[in-house]
Design an enzyme around this catalytic site. Structure first.
Site, PDB file in Angstrom:
ATOM      1  N   ASP A  27      61.122  17.176  44.748  1.00 38.97           N
ATOM      2  CA  ASP A  27      62.083  17.291  45.848  1.00 38.97           C
ATOM      3  C   ASP A  27      62.225  15.932  46.497  1.00 38.97           C
ATOM      4  O   ASP A  27      61.360  15.085  46.333  1.00 38.97           O
ATOM      5  CB  ASP A  27      61.522  18.234  46.915  1.00 38.97           C
ATOM      6  CG  ASP A  27      61.857  19.669  46.593  1.00 38.97           C
ATOM      7  OD1 ASP A  27      62.562  19.847  45.611  1.00 38.97           O
ATOM      8  OD2 ASP A  27      61.420  20.576  47.310  1.00 38.97           O
TER       9      ASP A  27
ATOM     10  N   ASP B 168      59.200  23.468  48.172  1.00 41.39           N
ATOM     11  CA  ASP B 168      58.675  23.937  49.449  1.00 41.39           C
ATOM     12  C   ASP B 168      59.357  25.213  49.916  1.00 41.39           C
ATOM     13  O   ASP B 168      58.783  25.974  50.656  1.00 41.39           O
ATOM     14  CB  ASP B 168      58.819  22.841  50.525  1.00 41.39           C
ATOM     15  CG  ASP B 168      60.226  22.266  50.544  1.00 41.39           C
ATOM     16  OD1 ASP B 168      61.100  22.856  49.893  1.00 41.39           O
ATOM     17  OD2 ASP B 168      60.450  21.233  51.194  1.00 41.39           O
TER      18      ASP B 168
ATOM     19  N   ASP C 249      62.341  28.017  45.788  1.00 40.63           N
ATOM     20  CA  ASP C 249      61.728  27.253  44.685  1.00 40.63           C
ATOM     21  C   ASP C 249      60.732  28.085  43.896  1.00 40.63           C
ATOM     22  O   ASP C 249      60.222  27.638  42.876  1.00 40.63           O
ATOM     23  CB  ASP C 249      61.004  26.013  45.228  1.00 40.63           C
ATOM     24  CG  ASP C 249      61.977  24.992  45.772  1.00 40.63           C
ATOM     25  OD1 ASP C 249      63.090  24.911  45.244  1.00 40.63           O
ATOM     26  OD2 ASP C 249      61.625  24.281  46.732  1.00 40.63           O
TER      27      ASP C 249
END
Length: 1173
Positions: free
Chosen positions: A473, A794, A798
């Site tokens: 990310d 997070d 996901d």
């Protein structure tokens, strides 16, 4: 999705539904209805509410609640609601009990081989055959054991069982304490969180777990919604649904456009009231949790009602599977193009614990089986030779006849031979292997905690060492997740960093401070850090925090300004919204006039500016031409650096000319620009270095983010993910999907294979894209070996990608519970550098185990050959059973402790990942193992056959029964142990390094174990006596033993000089399970792709083929072990079986089989690698 949701109702058995509708506990809505309602969004949802209930108040009436007064606070009513609609509580997964963990640990193949050997050995040691020796049977002296040996026979088996118990308990305890740690880390939010509801017309704060369907809840800025609901009334309400949908843009909610509020989402602006319609496992977050298996038990516990509701879910999934790709594309994120299928698979995965064999375990199991088989062959040969020797000597040479009464005696001899055989087998089987792995992993996990990695699944730690790709990310992992002002344009000057306060005219500085402090939400603040050395805490809107931080950087404070002009003194506020893209605040000046402060997106506000402050703080004209100049010279360069630009401006009105405040366009116009600032979420300072390390270590880092492509590209360049002059792709989610899907909207692996190798940045991506990318890279067959992918995540969204990846990293600070639940490792500091440390530890585990193997196999080879030849030539093993056990203890338990706890070094990151099919034992290691074995065998056989002459002592060979232990055999035993001790130091290096002492003092465990073993050896030899079959040695004899031991180190240098490349004859060993040996899991995955109807039919056939496959694999291992050289036959057989398997399982994707067939040759060791006919 709408389609799906409606379908949930049609599928219930009709009578039940009709029965339930009128009397759902007296309520006018069933659980299934509400659940399906909550799966709709926007206009669709609104339409459904209007069709079914008239409007939201109609829904409230059906739920027997008042939109203004709320529920009557009546305990019976609340309890009834809980019974019908469930509680607002998502049950955590039941932790495994200690006994379950023990049982799991016992499943290890190596341990099973050992348990069998130990039980046989124990059984035999207590077996005393009947019948006395009679003269007629002849007094055969074969394998004569002395008393001590006979008594100590049981020690052998008992000690093995003890070592097995140790391994199992250590493994289980590790898993258990880790689980406990993890539960501690996840102190659930539910307990502390409270929420505001209206009951009996009163506002009450109630614990989130006590919310019920029908409650009227107040939602306001900053809330995390604890349940699903429908908005009754809202003011300027905006929700961040990124935790569910991954879309970073805030969603505007209003009672007349999109009234659906979902649990787990954040309120970013505004306030409102909602009626709660779904709680706990029926809410959107609950449904995702259930998919991930967290709510599994709860589902089972539910009675008939539960079954019906589950039916709704299943039916919607089957329906989803039937829909064609195009419609499926429009579904909600988790139900992506492979929607239903994916969920079903997730569901199935949830029921099976995530216990796939890691790469290393696969290789080790295979190696252990190979070694075990070799040992078995050796021990069988030993027994056969002894039996033949006995039979020929007795019945051929001496010409005796087999008498009936002699049978028990002969049987006793055969049993003795069998015991010798078992001894050989026990020495051959490396019971230290599982222990070494466990210790190494446990030690790593403990140390990784210090490096901010909380490991949830032990094997993830080692899989990380093989990682070839990391999909990370952006926000919070690569960047700090703290907006900060980094560039500014003030008084005609473009500052690339924060200007010194003295460089600015006091007038400009003063205006700037006031404009920022007053014209921002007073709830936005910067608070001092919670603990020493941390960064100040940003509360509220992140962009405003950046501006307030800018004020603090200019050595001014915003608090006094706000105290001077409190919120209630503000004359008029135009709040920020997406249409205005600006926020303005009007204050009354002491002279009766007004001043307006405005801030907003620079491209919008600059169009309304007619003046600008020059370097002296005076106004000068700002014409459209100047504006274009500014855009080119200031704003575009900032945007290219990945900055968001914000313009800060003001306007004065005199007391006489008060405008019409409602005419906003009139008021916010003719502005004077004070400053333009560039805001960014800065890259963590340590990240570029960490990414460089990854790239040097052969790991590709990809950035997957929801941000726009320009910012993403700029950040990727700053991190070093993309370098100028490289051939790479930066794609947006839409473009990515366009490239990988065919006309029907289905994902095609070969299209994906064209994209992912060059892809470095995926911007504006949805969680589905992330899952697709990860799955695509893992399933790809383009490279020479399968990619091992790590993913960071997070958000709730996901979860699927984290679960799919080989290693999932969840964020400890920013991560949601869903993400943590789906992950393997939790980064407690949310930092990318911790991932690099995880790679280092993973590689270290792998190397530690190779070191241990190198040491252990040398001991194994030597001990087996000595026991075998000794038994065959002298009818008695030179190393007695108890001595063998001590050797086993040194080479297994102690060595695994010593070699498995080597700390990692940076040099581990200088090589490429080993890959899934790199053998455990490289050629260099094989050279070391065989080289040292030659040295040790030469010494031992020399001592065995001519040792008595050299030391001038009595010969210990063919000693009569019950004779005291001889010095001769003691010297052999002692020398053997000394050589092992010094070889342990050699084993510290596996890549053929010269300096074996490098960093030895960095590992106190190693030093203490070597010295400790040496001390115990002295005690055993000098004072061991009868039980250890030792007789004390003189100093001179000790020195000779030591001298021969030190010779190991010298010999190690000799071996290191021989170039490995010259030794073509050496074979590697311990390859991973070849791709053709489909593991159970892979087959199971294949099985899931078979149509449901066929599944039952085919199960028997599949099992039959799987069994066939297994047997063939084992035959192949044996033949590989014998190195017959002709593998083609095996390969042809295997490919024919596979083609049959293919016909049977009828896999929906042919790629599996192509994959298997293409790699058969290489896996089976076909050097030329030609394709299979």
């Amino acid at each position: 999705m709408g389609d799906m949701a409606n379908s949930s109702i049609e599928f219930h058995p009709k009578p039940q539904q009709q029965r339930e509708a009128p009397h759902a506990g007296g309520f006018g809505c069933t659980l299934a209805e509400l659940r399906s309602l909550m799966e709709l969004r926007g206009a669709e949802a609104l339409q459904k509410v209007q069709e079914t209930y008239g409007d939201v108040s109609g829904l409230c009436r059906r739920l027997k609640t008042s939109p203004t007064e709320g529920l009557a606070d009546n305990a019976n009513d609340l309890e009834k609601r809980r019974q019908i609609y469930g509680q607002n509580f998502i049950p955590p997964k039941q932790p495994k009990t200690f006994m379950q963990l023990v049982w799991e640990a016992l499943q290890d193949v190596t341990l099973i081989i050992l348990e069998v050997a130990a039980i046989v050995s124990l059984g035999l040691s207590f077996y005393a055959p009947p019948g006395e020796e009679s003269e007629a049977c002849g007094n055969v002296s074969a394998g004569a054991e002395d008393e001590g040996e006979a008594e100590a026979g049981w020690i052998e088996g008992a000690a093995i069982l003890l070592s097995v118990i140790c391994v199992v308990l250590v493994t289980a305890f590790n898993d258990w304490s880790k689980e406990k740690q993890f539960r501690g880390l996840q102190s659930r939010i539910e307990q502390e969180q409270k929420f505001t509801v209206i009951r009996n017309g009163q506002l009450l704060q109630v614990p989130v777990a006590t919310l019920v369907v029908g409650d009227i809840a107040q939602v306001k800025y900053g809330d995390l919604l604890p349940a699903d609901g429908v908005l009754i009334q809202g003011n300027d309400l905006k929700i961040d649904e990124s935790s569910l949908t991954g879309e970073s843009d805030h969603v505007r909610k209003s009672a007349d456009k999109d009234p659906m509020l979902l649990s787990g989402t954040h309120v970013m602006e505004g306030s409102g009231r909602m009626v709660v319609t779904a709680v706990g496992v029926n809410s959107q977050t609950g449904i995702i949790f259930t998919l991930l298996g967290a709510g599994g038990e709860e589902e089972e516990k539910k009675d008939k009602k539960g079954k019906q509701q589950d039916g709704a879910m299943e039916s919607s999934q089957t329906k989803a599977k039937k829909q064609d790709g195009a419609v499926a594309m429009e579904m909600q994120p988790l139900k992506s193009a492979e929607g239903g299928e994916m969920e079903e698979r997730e569901k199935k995965k949830a029921s099976v614990p995530k216990k796939e064999k890691s790469v290393l375990q696969g290789k080790l199991t295979k190696l252990a089986v190979q070694i075990g088989k070799a040992g078995l062959v050796m021990s069988a040969i030993t027994v056969i030779i002894l039996v033949l020797y006995f039979v020929i000597e007795n019945f051929v040479v001496e010409g005796r006849v087999w008498l009936a009464e002699c049978t028990p005696v002969y049987v006793q001899y055969f049993v003795k031979f069998f015991i010798i055989g078992v001894t050989v087998l026990v020495v051959a089987v490396p019971e230290g292997l599982p222990l070494a792995v466990t210790i190494s992993l446990a030690y790593s996990v403990k140390k990784m905690m210090k490096d901010n990695n909380l490991v949830r699944h032990l094997d993830a730690c080692e899989t990380m060492g093989n990682a070839t790709a990391i999909c990370s990310d952006k926000t919070g992992t690569l960047t700090t997740n703290r907006m900060t002002v980094v560039q500014s344009y003030l008084g005609d000057t473009h500052y690339k960093e924060i200007p010194a306060p003295s460089a600015l005219t006091p007038k400009i500085l003063d205006l700037l401070v006031h404009a920022i402090s007053i014209n921002s939400a007073y709830t936005t603040k910067i608070l001092p850090p919670e603990k020493e050395g941390a960064l100040p805490r940003q509360v509220g809107n992140k962009t405003e925090c950046a501006l307030l931080g800018f004020v603090l950087d200019l050595k001014r404070d915003f608090q006094p300004v706000r105290e001077q002009i409190p919120e209630d003194k503000l004359y008029k506020v135009y709040t920020f919204n997406s249409v205005r893209k600006s926020m303005s605040t009007v204050i009354r000046m002491p002279d009766g006039g007004f001043r307006l402060f405005s801030k907003g997106a620079s491209e919008i506000l600059l169009k309304k500016c007619t003046n600008i402050l020059n370097s002296n703080g005076e106004l000068r004209n700002f014409r459209p031409r100047d504006r274009d100049d500014m855009v080119k010279k200031i704003i575009e360069p900032m945007a290219c650096d990945g900055l968001r630009t914000i313009c800060i401006a003001y306007r004065d009105f005199s007391a006489s000319q008060e405008p019409d405040w409602e005419n906003e366009n009139e008021v916010v116009g003719d502005l004077t620009c004070i400053a333009v600032v560039g805001i960014e979420d800065p890259v963590r300072p340590e990240v570029p270095e960490a990414i460089r390390k990854c790239q040097r270590a052969g790991i590709t880092v990809r950035m997957v983010t929801g941000d726009n492509i320009n910012t993403a590209r700029a950040i990727a360049a700053k991190c070093g993910i993309i370098q100028p002059g490289e051939d790479f792709l930066c794609l947006e989610g839409k473009e990515f999907n366009r490239r990988i899907r065919n006309e029907k909207g289905e994902i095609e692996q070969d299209r994906l294979d064209k994209v992912w190798p060059k892809l470095r940045v995926l911007a504006r991506s949805s969680p589905t894209d992330k899952h697709t990318l990860v799955k695509g890279i893992i399933d790809s067959t383009t490279g020479e070996q399968r990619q091992v992918v790590a993913v960071t995540g997070d958000g709730t969204n996901d979860g699927p990608a984290l679960k799919k990846a080989d290693v999932g990293f969840a964020m400890g600070i920013a991560g949601t519970d869903v993400a943590k639940e789906a992950s393997d490792i939790i980064l407690t500091d949310d930092n990318f550098t911790s991932i690099v440390k995880a790679v280092m530890w993973g590689r270290n585990v792998y190397d530690s185990i190779s070191k241990f193997l190198q040491f252990q196999l040398t001991v194994n080879v030597v001990a087996v050959i000595v026991a075998f030849t000794g038994a065959c030539i002298t009818q008695d093993s030179p190393l007695k059973a108890v001595q063998m056990l001590w050797v086993n203890l040194i080479m297994d338990t102690f060595a695994s402790l010593a070699l498995a706890t080597e700390p990692p070094t940076e040099s581990l990151l200088l090589r490429k990942p080993y890959g899934r099919d790199k053998p455990l034992i490289s050629r260099t290691m094989m050279k070391n193992i065989l080289g040292h074995a030659v040295y040790q065998l030469t010494i031992i056989f020399t001592l065995l056959f001519v040792g008595e002459l050299f030391f001038d002592i009595d010969c210990g060979r063919n000693a009569p029964l019950h004779s005291p232990p001889s010095e001769h055999y003691t010297i052999i035993f002692n020398t053997f142990v000394m050589m092992q001790l010094f070889n342990e130091i050699n084993a510290r290096k596996i890549h053929g390094e010269r300096n074996v002492f490098h960093g030895i003092f960095g590992n106190p465990i190693f030093c203490s174990i070597v010295l400790g073993t040496f001390a115990i050896q002295i005690v055993i030899v000098q004072f061991g006596g009868k039980p250890f079959s030792c007789s004390p040695l003189s100093t001179e004899q000790w020195l000779w033993c030591l001298f021969v031991g030190v010779g190991e180190l010298v010999w190690g240098q000799v071996i290191a000089t021989i170039p490995t490349s010259q030794l073509k004859c050496l074979k590697e060993a311990g390859h991973g399970p070849g791709k053709d040996e489909m593991t159970d899991e892979e087959l199971a995955e294949g099985e899931e792709e078979i149509d449901h109807a066929e599944r039952e039919l085919r199960r028997g056939q599949i099992l039959w083929f799987r069994g066939l496959n297994r047997i063939q694999t084992q035959m192949e291992v044996v033949s590989t072990f014998k190195r017959s050289g002709s593998f083609q036959g095996a390969v042809r057989r295997r490919s024919s079986v596979l083609s049959q398997l293919h016909d049977v399982t009828n896999l929906s994707t042919p790629t599996h089989v192509i994959l298997s067939a293409a790699n058969l040759t290489s896996a089976a060791g076909n050097p030329s690698g030609e394709s299979i006919p």
